[in-house]
Design a protein around this motif. Structure first.
Motif: not given
Length: 650
Positions: A248, A252, A417
């Protein structure tokens, strides 16, 4: 379900003289039938007669040389028979790998065994169906023979054929309409009926209740509408199980491998949300394990794992960069995020290899190893899994999982994230710094050892150099002494030679030796003294008197020199006066007839004696004058003193 499996025994589909001969194996509802040898024509007859559900091959090149022949072959198959390539579609794999997935082994050099294996794995759901036609079918009803030229009955003959075509067209239209299918019809009218009627039915060929046929006057052709490009659809609706690695962050990274370690998906993006990641993984298969390359799984990876109810995997300690490079060496990737995701998936697969091997040993043939391994990893006993799968039908396509996303907080998900990626990068950076620190400590210790060794070596070298320097100095001193002694030896030899020469002259009664003095200076006197020496009674010769001094004359007189011969013209009067005061005979060279050769010379003893005698006569006169001057001085002094006394006495 009836399955035919074929494999070429001999011949080739591309040869016109040696047409292929196939090994044909039958599998019906799990029962294995006999394997027989058939020709291509015999195979077509058996397919039309028995209408199996699947015709399985391991390569389409065994039934068609090119795409045109493949379309023609598929047109001849019964509508309900599907052509399946068990080794895959766009990306194929060997039949051995496919069979190993179901724990089936066979002799790769036996075409009968290959045909049987092809049928068995197709019956178990392996492979892809070859789709060559659209969901549209063309049905054409036309004349089977041409009216041609005729006689008196020509019109009646043509009316009979066209009437038969019209009647058959109405029959076909009735069947299509009775099946509830939509269609378009285009007819060509002729004398007494139709010469041709074409139907375009919006349904696949197997759903059209009409078959190709022919009679005396009419023929019916049923063909599917060809696709521009052949498609492959998986025979089994069950998605393959995957081991997924995620990295992440702002960018990503996603990687997925199957349970055999084959790469299925590898991608990365800066614009993927959590729902996009779930969508991407769903298209690739069913995630069984979700892995991370750090020891503590990031929160965003955990959310994606929960979306698929997958098994989590994290390494015992975060993977180092070197370990990631070793794991991903056989694969190519475009950035570090893909590398990290792929290394996480491969590390998870590596940790399960021993368990997978044990499962393969205990599972018999005919079971889907992927499904068995997936259920065992989820905690089910192996015996229970085998009992459930024995005779189980092929599973239908599973419903798509929904991500545990929070639509009302998408920005926070993306922020989570990004923060997870930042934490991961910082931890990786800390790990790299710690590794660098350990490496630096090792380097410092190594350098310290090198310094100690170098210092010891330097000290030994310094001591050795000092000893060598002392010895070199001693050697140089001895060499200097040797050179001095050699110079002294040469000087002594020259002096000895001159002294011997002078001695020879002294031995002679009629010649007196002359010792040459370079100049009338103390340095020249010292050089002559060191050379051949100066002793009492010697006669010296000086070629010029420039730079003479009173002290030099007195020094020569003090050594007891007999006479000093002056080489240039008349001597300086002052020099003569000083010489007379010092009682040193000063003789002109012209008067004595000196013969000079190098540092020595000679003159006749008689002339020397006469010159000295003449000097002595002058010396007596000089003494008388000096005495007279002294008496006159004393008289003047006495007279001066008396005058002073008289003046005082008054």
């Amino acid at each position: 379900m009836k399955v035919f499996g074929i494999d070429i025994i001999k011949g080739s589909i591309r040869s016109r003289t040696r047409r292929p001969v196939y090994a044909l194996a039958r599998v019906e509802d799990g029962d294995i039938g006999d394997v027989e040898e058939v020709t291509g024509f015999r195979l077509q007859r058996l397919l039309a007669a028995e209408e199996p559900d699947i015709l399985a091959v391991d390569s389409l090149q065994e039934i068609a040389a090119d795409q045109r022949e493949l379309y023609a072959f598929l047109q001849t198959l019964p509508p309900a028979t599907r052509l399946v390539q068990v080794t895959g579609g766009e990306r194929t794999e060997s039949l051995g790998k496919v069979a190993a997935r179901y724990n089936i082994s066979f002799n790769k050099f036996d075409p009968y065994a290959e045909a049987l294996t092809t049928a068995r794995v197709a019956a178990l759901g392996a492979g892809v169906e070859v789709i060559a036609f659209e969901n549209t079918t063309d049905v054409v009803v036309s004349r089977h023979r041409s009216p041609g030229r005729g006689g008196w009955s020509q019109n009646r003959y043509a009316r009979k054929i066209h009437g038969s075509v019209l009647q058959k067209a109405r029959e076909v239209e009735g069947r299509i309409r009775g099946a509830g299918l939509t269609y378009d019809m285009k007819e060509t009218k002729a004398f007494g009926g139709y010469s041709r009627a074409a139907f375009r039915v919006r349904a696949p060929r197997e759903m059209v209740p009409v078959h190709s046929s022919r009679s005396a006057d009419v023929q019916v052709r049923v063909t599917g509408r060809e696709l521009d490009r052949i498609r492959f659809e998986p025979l089994s609706g069950r998605p393959r199980h995957l081991i997924v690695g995620l990295d992440p962050g702002t960018t990503t990274g996603i990687a997925a491998v199957d349970l055999d370690g084959n790469l299925v998906l590898l991608t990365s993006s800066r614009q993927m949300t959590m729902s996009d990641i779930v969508e991407e993984l769903y298209r690739a298969g069913k995630p069984l394990i979700v892995a991370s390359d750090v020891h503590e799984m990031p929160y965003s990876v955990e959310k994606i794992r929960r979306a698929f109810n997958a098994i989590p995997y994290t390494p015992k300690q975060s993977l180092s960069v070197e370990a990631k490079y070793d794991l991903t060496a056989p694969f190519s990737y475009t950035n570090d995020h893909e590398r990290d995701a792929l290394s996480a998936a491969l590390d998870a697969h590596r940790s399960l290899q021993n368990k997978f091997r044990n499962i393969a040993k205990r599972v018999g043939q005919g079971y889907d190893l992927d499904e068995v391994r997936a259920r065992v990893l989820r905690g089910q006993p192996l015996d229970t899994v085998l009992a459930d799968l024995q005779g189980a039908p092929v599973a239908k396509e599973e419903e798509r999982p929904e991500a545990e996303a929070e639509p009302e907080r998408p920005v926070e998900d993306e922020r989570v994230m990004a923060l997870d990626g930042m934490v991961k990068r910082l931890r990786s950076y800390v790990q790299e710094l710690q590794e660098d620190l350990r490496e630096r400590d090792r380097e410092v210790e190594r350098l310290r050892q090198d310094v100690r060794r170098a210092r010891s070596a330097t000290e030994r070298r310094i001591r050795r150099d000092a000893e060598l320097a002392a010895k070199d100095a001693a050697i140089e001193s001895l060499r200097e002494q040797l050179r001095g002694e050699r110079r002294r030896s040469r000087q002594l030899k020259k002096r000895l030679e001159r002294m011997q020469k002078v001695a020879k002259l002294e031995v002679s009664d009629d010649h007196t030796p002359l010792k040459v003095l370079d100049s009338l200076t103390r340095e020249a006197v010292r050089a002559l003294q060191e050379g051949i020496g100066i002793s009492g009674g010697d006669v010296l010769y000086v070629p010029k008197t420039h730079g003479w001094g009173r002290g030099v004359v007195k020094d020569l007189a003090g050594t007891g020199v007999r006479a000093l011969v002056v080489g240039e013209g008349s001597p300086d009067p002052h020099l003569i006066r000083i010489a007379r005061e010092s009682d040193l005979p000063l003789l002109p060279a012209d008067a004595v007839g000196a013969d000079i050769q190098g540092r020595t010379g000679a003159a006749l003893s008689r002339i020397i004696d006469e010159a000295i005698a003449e000097w002595e006569e002058g010396q007596k006169e000089f003494r008388r004058e000096k005495d007279a001057e002294r008496l006159e001085y004393l008289f003047k002094e006495y007279r001066s003193e008396r005058e002073k006394e008289v003046r005082r006495g008054g």
